[in-house]
Motif scaffolding. Sequence first.
Motif, PDB file in Angstrom:
ATOM      1  N   SER A   9       0.822  -1.207   0.073  1.00  0.00           N
ATOM      2  CA  SER A   9       0.001  -0.114   0.092  1.00  0.00           C
ATOM      3  C   SER A   9       0.859   1.122   0.226  1.00  0.00           C
ATOM      4  CB  SER A   9      -0.948  -0.059   1.376  1.00  0.00           C
ATOM      5  OG  SER A   9      -1.580   1.405   1.375  1.00  0.00           O
ATOM      6  N   LYS A  10       0.515   2.329  -0.514  1.00  0.00           N
ATOM      7  CA  LYS A  10       1.105   3.608  -0.543  1.00  0.00           C
ATOM      8  C   LYS A  10       1.284   4.071   0.646  1.00  0.00           C
ATOM      9  CE  LYS A  10       0.732   4.497  -5.578  1.00  0.00           C
ATOM     10  NZ  LYS A  10       0.260   5.620  -6.567  1.00  0.00           N
ATOM     11  N   ASP A  11       0.120   3.910   1.545  1.00  0.00           N
ATOM     12  CA  ASP A  11       0.307   4.767   2.631  1.00  0.00           C
ATOM     13  C   ASP A  11       1.324   4.215   3.783  1.00  0.00           C
ATOM     14  OD1 ASP A  11      -2.101   5.958   1.911  1.00  0.00           O
ATOM     15  OD2 ASP A  11      -3.444   4.505   2.850  1.00  0.00           O
ATOM     16  N   ASN A  12       1.589   2.757   3.451  1.00  0.00           N
ATOM     17  CA  ASN A  12       2.577   2.040   4.289  1.00  0.00           C
ATOM     18  C   ASN A  12       3.949   2.191   3.608  1.00  0.00           C
ATOM     19  OD1 ASN A  12       0.535   1.636   5.993  1.00  0.00           O
ATOM     20  ND2 ASN A  12       0.103  -0.433   5.213  1.00  0.00           N
ATOM     21  N   ARG A  13       4.213   2.858   2.583  1.00  0.00           N
ATOM     22  CA  ARG A  13       5.594   2.714   1.738  1.00  0.00           C
ATOM     23  C   ARG A  13       6.417   3.197   2.813  1.00  0.00           C
ATOM     24  NH1 ARG A  13       5.983   5.083  -4.019  1.00  0.00           N
ATOM     25  NH2 ARG A  13       4.789   3.052  -4.133  1.00  0.00           N
ATOM     26  N   SER A  14       6.706   4.195   3.589  1.00  0.00           N
ATOM     27  CA  SER A  14       7.837   4.905   4.265  1.00  0.00           C
ATOM     28  C   SER A  14       7.954   3.870   5.371  1.00  0.00           C
ATOM     29  CB  SER A  14       7.418   6.211   4.719  1.00  0.00           C
ATOM     30  OG  SER A  14       6.257   6.241   5.670  1.00  0.00           O
ATOM     31  N   VAL A  15       7.098   3.285   5.964  1.00  0.00           N
ATOM     32  CA  VAL A  15       7.323   2.422   7.272  1.00  0.00           C
ATOM     33  C   VAL A  15       7.943   1.165   6.745  1.00  0.00           C
ATOM     34  CG1 VAL A  15       6.257   0.840   9.040  1.00  0.00           C
ATOM     35  CG2 VAL A  15       5.386   3.361   8.555  1.00  0.00           C
ATOM     36  N   VAL A  16       7.397   0.394   5.614  1.00  0.00           N
ATOM     37  CA  VAL A  16       8.251  -0.623   5.145  1.00  0.00           C
ATOM     38  C   VAL A  16       9.471  -0.296   4.581  1.00  0.00           C
ATOM     39  CG1 VAL A  16       8.037  -2.200   3.008  1.00  0.00           C
ATOM     40  CG2 VAL A  16       5.870  -1.684   4.419  1.00  0.00           C
ATOM     41  N   SER A  72      11.687   2.123   5.876  1.00  0.00           N
ATOM     42  CA  SER A  72      12.305   2.087   6.895  1.00  0.00           C
ATOM     43  C   SER A  72      12.786   0.685   7.617  1.00  0.00           C
ATOM     44  CB  SER A  72      11.830   2.829   8.193  1.00  0.00           C
ATOM     45  OG  SER A  72      11.337   4.237   7.758  1.00  0.00           O
ATOM     46  N   VAL A  73      11.677  -0.129   7.732  1.00  0.00           N
ATOM     47  CA  VAL A  73      12.003  -1.795   8.301  1.00  0.00           C
ATOM     48  C   VAL A  73      12.925  -2.335   7.497  1.00  0.00           C
ATOM     49  CG1 VAL A  73      11.055  -3.832   8.805  1.00  0.00           C
ATOM     50  CG2 VAL A  73       9.944  -1.836   9.432  1.00  0.00           C
ATOM     51  N   GLY A  74      13.042  -2.199   6.027  1.00  0.00           N
ATOM     52  CA  GLY A  74      13.916  -2.847   5.156  1.00  0.00           C
ATOM     53  C   GLY A  74      15.422  -2.283   5.389  1.00  0.00           C
ATOM     54  N   ILE A  75      15.411  -0.954   5.410  1.00  0.00           N
ATOM     55  CA  ILE A  75      16.656  -0.202   5.697  1.00  0.00           C
ATOM     56  C   ILE A  75      17.436  -0.779   6.903  1.00  0.00           C
ATOM     57  CG2 ILE A  75      17.987   1.718   5.995  1.00  0.00           C
ATOM     58  CD1 ILE A  75      15.991   2.899   3.730  1.00  0.00           C
ATOM     59  N   PHE A  76      16.712  -0.879   7.957  1.00  0.00           N
ATOM     60  CA  PHE A  76      17.082  -1.203   9.308  1.00  0.00           C
ATOM     61  C   PHE A  76      17.524  -2.520   9.323  1.00  0.00           C
ATOM     62  CE2 PHE A  76      16.191  -3.419  13.501  1.00  0.00           C
ATOM     63  CZ  PHE A  76      17.039  -2.399  14.352  1.00  0.00           C
ATOM     64  N   GLY A  77      16.812  -3.550   8.562  1.00  0.00           N
ATOM     65  CA  GLY A  77      17.054  -5.006   8.696  1.00  0.00           C
ATOM     66  C   GLY A  77      18.291  -5.260   7.655  1.00  0.00           C
ATOM     67  N   VAL A  78      18.578  -4.337   6.778  1.00  0.00           N
ATOM     68  CA  VAL A  78      19.883  -4.229   5.908  1.00  0.00           C
ATOM     69  C   VAL A  78      21.127  -4.083   7.044  1.00  0.00           C
ATOM     70  CG1 VAL A  78      21.079  -3.248   4.017  1.00  0.00           C
ATOM     71  CG2 VAL A  78      18.818  -4.217   3.560  1.00  0.00           C
ATOM     72  N   ALA A  79      20.753  -2.979   7.519  1.00  0.00           N
ATOM     73  CA  ALA A  79      21.901  -2.469   8.325  1.00  0.00           C
ATOM     74  C   ALA A  79      22.301  -3.410   9.756  1.00  0.00           C
ATOM     75  CB  ALA A  79      21.543  -1.070   9.039  1.00  0.00           C
ATOM     76  N   VAL A  80      21.241  -3.926   9.982  1.00  0.00           N
ATOM     77  CA  VAL A  80      21.665  -5.170  11.094  1.00  0.00           C
ATOM     78  C   VAL A  80      22.371  -6.334  10.380  1.00  0.00           C
ATOM     79  CG1 VAL A  80      20.632  -6.741  12.303  1.00  0.00           C
ATOM     80  CG2 VAL A  80      20.050  -4.463  12.532  1.00  0.00           C
ATOM     81  N   ALA A  81      22.008  -6.629   9.260  1.00  0.00           N
ATOM     82  CA  ALA A  81      22.665  -7.744   8.872  1.00  0.00           C
ATOM     83  C   ALA A  81      24.127  -7.521   8.320  1.00  0.00           C
ATOM     84  CB  ALA A  81      21.989  -8.141   7.411  1.00  0.00           C
TER      85      ALA A  81
END
Length: 64
Positions: A32-39, A41-50
């Motif tokens: 959904s376009k409404d949740n794009r920024s949240v998704v 941010s979570v993806g970037i956080f996951g990549v950074a942790v990895a």
Amino acid sequence: MPPKQFSVARSGGPRRGHQQGYFGAAYSAITSKDNRSVVQSVGIFGVAVAFFSSSWSEFILPPL
């Protein structure tokens, strides 16, 4: 014999929404376009942790 009864489809009546399963609803919520920024941010956080938990993170340390 009783007369035959035919059912006629109504075109203006209330319609029910298409019911989705759990995975379909989750996919719709994620894309959904409404949740794009949240998704994002979570993806970037996951990549950074990895990255920081791998051996590749040693490349950003200053030389001793």
